[in-house]
Design an enzyme around this catalytic site. Sequence first.
Site, short mmCIF file in Angstrom:
data_model
loop_
_atom_site.label_atom_id
_atom_site.label_comp_id
_atom_site.label_asym_id
_atom_site.label_seq_id
_atom_site.Cartn_x
_atom_site.Cartn_y
_atom_site.Cartn_z
N GLU A 73 0.85 -1.19 0.00
CA GLU A 73 0.00 0.00 0.00
C GLU A 73 0.89 1.24 0.00
O GLU A 73 1.83 1.29 0.78
CB GLU A 73 -0.91 0.03 1.24
CG GLU A 73 -1.91 1.18 1.15
CD GLU A 73 -2.91 1.21 2.33
OE1 GLU A 73 -2.80 0.37 3.23
OE2 GLU A 73 -3.76 2.08 2.30
N GLY B 185 3.61 2.66 10.38
CA GLY B 185 3.41 1.88 11.61
C GLY B 185 3.20 0.41 11.33
O GLY B 185 3.86 -0.44 11.90
N MET C 56 0.82 -2.63 8.52
CA MET C 56 0.05 -2.84 7.29
C MET C 56 -0.84 -4.06 7.42
O MET C 56 -0.38 -5.14 7.82
CB MET C 56 1.03 -2.98 6.12
CG MET C 56 0.36 -3.18 4.78
SD MET C 56 -0.66 -1.74 4.35
CE MET C 56 -1.99 -2.57 3.49
N HIS D 2 -5.96 -1.83 15.28
CA HIS D 2 -6.24 -1.13 14.02
C HIS D 2 -6.09 -2.07 12.83
O HIS D 2 -6.98 -2.18 11.99
CB HIS D 2 -5.30 0.07 13.90
CG HIS D 2 -5.44 0.86 12.65
ND1 HIS D 2 -6.17 2.03 12.60
CD2 HIS D 2 -4.96 0.67 11.40
CE1 HIS D 2 -6.13 2.51 11.36
NE2 HIS D 2 -5.39 1.70 10.61
N GLU D 3 -4.96 -2.75 12.77
CA GLU D 3 -4.72 -3.63 11.62
C GLU D 3 -5.70 -4.80 11.63
O GLU D 3 -6.19 -5.23 10.59
CB GLU D 3 -3.28 -4.14 11.60
CG GLU D 3 -2.20 -3.06 11.65
CD GLU D 3 -2.40 -1.90 10.70
OE1 GLU D 3 -3.00 -2.08 9.62
OE2 GLU D 3 -1.99 -0.77 11.05
N1 ARG Z 1 -2.91 0.89 5.75
C1 ARG Z 1 -1.86 1.12 6.71
C2 ARG Z 1 -2.56 1.45 8.01
O1 ARG Z 1 -2.96 0.61 8.68
C3 ARG Z 1 -0.93 2.21 6.34
C4 ARG Z 1 -0.15 2.00 5.09
C5 ARG Z 1 0.48 3.24 4.67
N2 ARG Z 1 1.43 3.04 3.65
C6 ARG Z 1 2.01 4.01 2.97
N3 ARG Z 1 2.94 3.71 2.15
N4 ARG Z 1 1.70 5.24 3.11
O2 ARG Z 1 -2.89 2.53 8.34
ZN ZN Z 2 -5.11 1.79 8.64
#
Ligand code: ARG
Ligand code: ZN
Length: 880
Positions: free
Chosen positions: A144, A283, A285, A319-320
């Site tokens: 991501e 933090g 993923m 959160h994850e």
């Molecule tokens: N989705 C991830 C989260 O739990 C954050 C990933 C962000 N990655 C990035 N390359 N900006 O918030």
């Molecule tokens: Zn998130």
Amino acid sequence: MRFSFLLATAARAFQTARGGGLRSGLSMSAVEKFRADYKSLPYGVESVNLNFDIKSESSTYVTSKLRFVGGGGPLELDGEDLKLVSLRVDGEPVEYELTPDGLKIATPPPAPFELETVVEIDPKANTQLSGLYASSGNLCTQCEAEGFRRITYFYDRPDVMSKYTVRVEADKDAYPVLLSNGNEVGKGVDGDRHWATFEDPFNKPSYLFALVAGDLGHIEDTFTTMSGRQVRLFVWSEHHNVGALDWAMHSLKTSMKWDEDRYGREYDLDVYHIVAVSDFNMGAMENKGLNVFNTACVLAKETTATDGDYERVLGVVAHEYFHNWSGNRVTCRDWFQLTLKEGLTVFRDQHFSEELTSPAAKRIEDIRIIRSSQFTQDASPMSHPIRPESYVAMDNFYTVTVYNKGAEVIRMYRTLLGEGGFRKGMDLYFERHDGEAVTCDDFRAAMADANGKDLTQFEEWYKQAGTPTIKVTERGVKDGAYRLTLTQSNGGKPPLHVPIKAALVAPGGAVAETLFELTDESKTFEFPMAVNGEPYVPSLLRGFSAPVKLSFEPPLSIAELESLAAYDDDAFVKWDSWQQLAARVVLDKYHGAQDAPLPDYLVNAFKATLTNGDEESSLRAYSLDLPDYSTLALELEDLDPTKLCDALKATRLGLATAARAELEACYAAMAPADDTFSLDAAAVGRRRLRNTCLAYLSKLDGGDALCGAHFDAATCMSDSIAPVAQLASKPDSNDRARCLEAFYDKAKKNQEDLVINKWFAIQAMADCDGAIDNVSKLLEHPDFTDTNPNRFRAVVNTFALGNPRHFHSGDGKGYDFIADQICSIDKKNPQVAARLSNAFGSWRRYEPSRRDLMRQALERIKVTAGLSKDTLEIVSRSLV
Ligand code: ARG
Ligand code: ZN
């Protein structure tokens, strides 16, 4: 309006400078993408079959077989830093073209067809930590937002959801552990090499793909879901970290249960992995069934993690995990919708942590972030709506606005619809959209439809950038009722639908709690209660019911603020009233005599908190803290940073001096009874309050010795670090060198990288003469490295964001230092560089000389040859 801030020359400079350097000979383009331009793709990808042949840390062959369905016309796929080895369609060679950011097949055969590509990638050379990369010799992924295109050619966008089968093969000694998303369905050994195959039964977008290969230790547990399925849970990290994984496992199990209890959502695979790696840009993923985390958000032991660290691990693991529903099962149609999953998931993790720790303390912590960081972003040229309209580098929009303001927007739905109505909306959202990639409008529609409530106007919260202000222009009793006139504005934009929780406060407490829904620009509300002659003070925005700035015209008097602070039962309004009293004093100092004595009302308020043993200790600690630099800076034009730091310092010293006896008594009363370490809210609160008292007492005679003794007696990290952080700003103290050295030696001996980061950060924040030289010296330290983001940020970002006096040094040396760091780190890790560039975002708010120096720093960065699109976007937007 199209916001084309990218000067053509800068964009071209970028393309040529980067063009030749990449292995593939391709260049990425700095192109601005717009929300309004969304188009669906000509083909769908029914299945993805990947084979990873890991030859070494610097060479992996990725064979991808993609089955395209539907549509027709040219096939254009994303790809970046890939070396194409071979390409076939339905087993036959075809004509294709490598484009600046991918590959194009102009005339593919009629669908369905299978595209097979083989690419070679170099994880070791991947210093930007996006795609497949190496961390301490292990391989892991971060996809991501747009990292999957750095692994293979693909439609790398979230609305392409497919079924993945993945095979990984590697040397069995170097990479004994092989993991990917979903269930392991086969494995085998072949001489020195071994392999494993994984199937993820759920359709997913490419950004949720993950792979891990390495030599890792783990702990294991199980969770039985509400429907009785057994799930195996694993937490992995480098072997020497295995003793610090239990808290993360506990956090995971607690979150799994909580999502069942609160939302009726259960986990859906047979296995759940968390892998903690030390090199990570963010933090953590939420990759399906295989979360990859920064070690800073997983590892926790009492001797190495502060109470804040434990809370962060709990919150981030939750959160994850919560993303499995709010993010994975239902995902985003395009990246402009990021807040759909992030705002919602942050809200869910905040609510979880409120229930697991202290609701009021957690709420105040979250409000502090909004008011210091998010309001600051809104007051800068980087201001954007929670649903941005355009981006160049999507990674730049993982912001406190999209995340934290986004969570406040979700919280407003709950406030407007009630707990039950909100749950109905969530149920409908999951029922309607399970397995889909959707938009923020779909979420809003589910909330509206489930409750029969018109939420049309609520869309403004997704459209408008900036912090709305609410003014109370009239207040008082008329015809036996208490009335208020509220007027909203946000730079001339249409009025928002604002929930304002309100009550009336008098010495007896708060009465007549009610919810006002402000939908017009201005409206007069009446409290639903006849009022007598009591001197009521309105308590508004209770619980911080909307992310707005509230002000009264005329302002609340000192006596009214004191009344709210003393009698309100809303923890936010109570705390905020003290903060407002303190802010007035600090700002008076800023504008006038720095050494004027503190007014009695502040000293009395401070003493009252110190002696009020009935209130929760964490809340007392937060009341004793002064508003921070960034929050106060928002109140000032032509900001003089030195004067603001001086005003804060003088206020702290004044309070410590005036309330020494009360501070000492509170400090003594909060001493732990014995050495048992507990994480319950009361124990955490005691440490928090005691360490807050220590911070004040450290400013007085005998403060150094007190810190030294506190450090020597400490049995947990919260108590070890608090005194060292104070001593770091006291270059003349003997205890400084002794404690810093002891702190470092212990961490070094135990290979505690996260503690060494703390040691660096404490020094980078130190407010003492020669701070910039000291920080430069830290970069020469043998333990410093700019290839580990945590280590780099511990020194450099901490200085830029946590040391305002010296970052804003009048001679511009702090700015030069940070600008140099941005330019050099940008070559290795653009995401880290771009984030650091935000340190200059508020330049327009400063006095002319600083403003000029900061603008020059931004301009210097902007013209640097080969600047990444990430950093180019931040500095270009900042300069607009
Ligand atoms: N989705 C991830 C989260 O739990 C954050 C990933 C962000 N990655 C990035 N390359 N900006 O918030
Ligand atoms: Zn998130």
